[in-house]
Design a protein around this motif. Structure first.
Motif: not given
Ligand SMILES: Nc1ncnc2c1ncn2[C@@H]1O[C@H](COP(=O)(O)OP(=O)(O)OP(=O)(O)O)[C@@H](O)[C@H]1O
Ligand SMILES: [Mg+2]
Length: 614
Positions: A209-232
């Motif tokens: 959430l705090s690096h949302v611009e960085l994530v969106q600009a780099g098309n990294q949403q799926h990567n973040q999703d994957a990280k959350l999935r792994a942690a979950s």
């Protein structure tokens, strides 16, 4: 991960927070004891009613025990309510106090600590783990005490009624402990995993959430999703393991319990036929044994909860054991004379290495800044410029050498006093989720609106602030959404201005700004520098025009000289001084001189003359 701390250590560590609650806890425990006594007496009345009224069919014999029972039940209910309420109140107050302590401690740790931690995990420690410790130390203690007392009481009553029958039932009690124990190790692993997984989820979410611009600009949403999935997934597995154990425990205990009750009733029937016990006596006995199991079960459950809570206290103790890199001097240790127009700042042979670093960030650095002087510090990236600012604010202490303010070693001044003297505009301009006015007044919340506006004017921020939808009352987003980079810096400068500190340190105030925004930041600096000592850290040659002196940090000697020489340095400066930043060292006669390459720009006020210097 280290082994979980022993119970003794956990209690020793957290008992001080419980001290103020001792009275409340004692009263709560006394009330809960009374409630257990009332329960015991109620069962006794039940026995009297069964044997004297029910068996004999006599209404007259009913009234006395019946009314007593009612009275006892009411008394027990009131005690139980009072005890539970007081115990909860004490436990929650413990929680509030502990959380405040941990937060206060964490807030005093050095920036270095946070550089190595993840905010989300710290948040989890301050919420879930603090609660786990509360369950262990506060509620756990009351529950254990009450359960133990109830066990003794009901067991005593059962023994009194029929000792042989009672002993038979007690012989079965260890079965409960065996069940509880066999669950405890699995529970510990699962809880530790669960707590860690929880911290990881909080981290991934907070970072995403705090690096949302960085994530969106780099098309990294799926990567973040994957990280959350792994942690979950990690958390989910641990939670399921925990649930399996918790869900299996009660039915197992119920089975053991059923076997015990059946045994007791079987033997009881035989005892009745031998007239060693009345029917009412047996029913009361069964009730006591029945009442005995829940607190026994509680004790088992508490054992498991304690195991779980140790995982939390382990994470909390680790946090509490972290030490700030600087120790505060006792208040009143040393004082500063009143300041007129700024204070002298001196770095005296300072050497410093970051706690985690192998290479020193500064070596034998010397610099004397006179009160009211405007010094520009420049040098290649990584040379240690921001480190100077951190040492001056005493986020760290030098490994060797001293940092002095008006000749007083910073380590001899209270931290609070040091930071009251120095206004810092950091390299990254921080904007809080608050109104513009509150953002400017952050370090001086008591400032009036007029003072805030005056500070904004001095920082050349007033104009753009007034153009915002709600002026000074406009809410800014956490990372200063709504504002441009230059505007954010001017808010940060206004914040420093409002404090009116005798020393002002600005770390790269024009970094990344275009010419127009830059001039908006530079203009107020000129005025600000008039009344205080100003240390400006910058790569920007244009800012050198403002300064009385330029100090170059680090780098290769020749390239340093070139870099400085290419700047429009105001007057001839012996390069030895410029390069080393050491005014006290003798300058060799043959030292090269940095000369002004460009003429002083027409129309620009000469800062030295504007400042009334020769
Ligand atoms: N928290 C830290 N832990 C370990 N090393 C650090 C830390 N902060 C900075 N350093 C190191 O210390 C050195 C000096 O860093 P500093 O931030 O003072 O550089 P700087 O001159 O301000 O650079 P820049 O111009 O890029 O801002 C660098 O080599 C950097 O890698
Ligand atoms: Mg820096």
């Amino acid at each position: 991960m280290t082994a979980a701390p022993g119970l003794r250590e956990v209690f020793a560590r957290f008992r001080p927070f419980l001290r103020a609650e001792r009275g409340g806890l004692l009263v709560a425990a006394a009330l809960l004891v009374l409630a257990a006594l009332a329960d015991t007496a109620a069962i006794w009345m039940f026995m009297l009613i069964t044997d004297e009224a029910l068996a004999a069919g006599s209404l007259d014999a009913f009234w006395t025990p019946g009314l007593s029972w009612l009275g006892i039940a009411a008394f027990g209910a009131a005690s139980s309510f009072g005890g539970t309420y007081l115990a909860t109140r004490a436990a929650e107050r413990f929680l509030v106090r502990l959380r405040a302590h941990v937060f206060a401690h964490v807030q005093r740790l050095s920036p270095d600590f946070f550089a190595r931690r993840r905010t989300g995990d710290l948040v989890a420690r301050l919420s879930g783990d603090v609660e786990a410790v509360e369950r262990l130390v506060a509620s756990g203690m009351v529950e254990t005490g009450t359960a133990l007392f109830s066990v003794v009481l009901y067991a005593g009553a059962a023994l009194y009624l029929r000792w042989d029958l009672a002993l038979l039932s007690f012989a079965l009690a260890p079965a409960f402990w065996l069940v509880a124990r066999s669950f405890s190790a699995g529970m510990r692993t699962a809880s530790r995993e669960e707590r860690a997984g929880n911290g990881e989820i909080a981290t991934v979410v907070a970072e995403g959430l705090s690096h949302v611009e960085l994530v969106q600009a780099g098309n990294q949403q799926h990567n973040q999703d994957a990280k959350l999935r792994a942690a979950s997934t990690r958390w989910f597995r641990a939670k399921l393991a925990e649930a399996r154990l918790s869900a299996l425990y009660p039915p197992l205990v119920t089975m053991v319990e059923t076997v015990c009750i059946l045994l007791v009733i079987g033997v009881g029937v035989w005892e009745i036929s031998a007239e060693r016990i009345t029917l009412g006596g047996l029913m009361a006995f069964a009730a006591y044994i029945g009442y005995l199991y829940p607190p026994l079960q509680d004790l088992g459950r508490i054992t498991m909860a304690v195991t779980a809570a140790r995982a939390g206290s382990e994470r909390l103790i680790e946090l509490l054991d972290a030490r700030p890199a600087v120790a505060d001097a006792p208040i009143g240790t040393a004082g500063l004379p009143p300041s007129r127009s700024g204070r002298a700042v001196e770095f005296d042979r300072v050497a410093f290495r970051y706690p985690q670093a192998t290479e020193p960030a500064l070596r034998d650095f010397r610099l004397q800044v006179r009160p009211g002087e405007f010094v520009l510090i420049t040098g290649p990236s990584g040379a240690g410029k921001s480190t100077l600012a951190r040492l001056l604010l005493r986020f760290y202490d030098p490994e060797a050498g001293r940092v002095l303010l008006d000749g007083v070693d910073l380590t001899r001044l209270p931290l609070h006093a040091v930071r009251d003297q120095i206004g810092l505009v950091p390299q990254e301009a921080d904007v809080l989720h608050a109104t513009v006015a509150d953002n400017i007044a952050f370090a001086r919340p008591e400032a009036t609106r007029a003072e805030v506006v005056a500070a904004a004017r001095e920082a050349d921020a007033d104009e753009f602030v007034r153009a915002l939808p709600e002026g000074y009352d406009t809410m800014l987003g956490e990372r200063g959404a709504l504002l441009s980079g230059g505007q954010r810096r001017r808010i940060a400068i206004a914040r420093a201005v409002l404090r009116r500190t005798p020393v002002l340190v600005l770390d790269e105030p024009t970094n990344g700004l275009d010419a127009a925004s830059k001039s908006k930041v530079v203009a107020p600096l000129r005025a600000l520098a008039r009344t205080r000592t100003t240390i400006l850290i910058s790569h920007d040659p244009e800012l050198a025009e403002l300064a009385d002196r330029v100090v170059v940090l680090g780098g290769e000697p020749t390239s340093r000289l070139d870099a400085v020489a290419a700047w429009p340095v105001r007057h001839d400066v012996p390069a030895g001084r410029v390069l080393s930043g050491d005014l006290s060292a003798p300058v060799p006669d043959d030292a090269p001189t940095v000369r002004l390459r460009r003429p002083w720009p027409a129309g620009l006020t000469d800062p030295l003359h504007a400042r009334g210097r020769p």
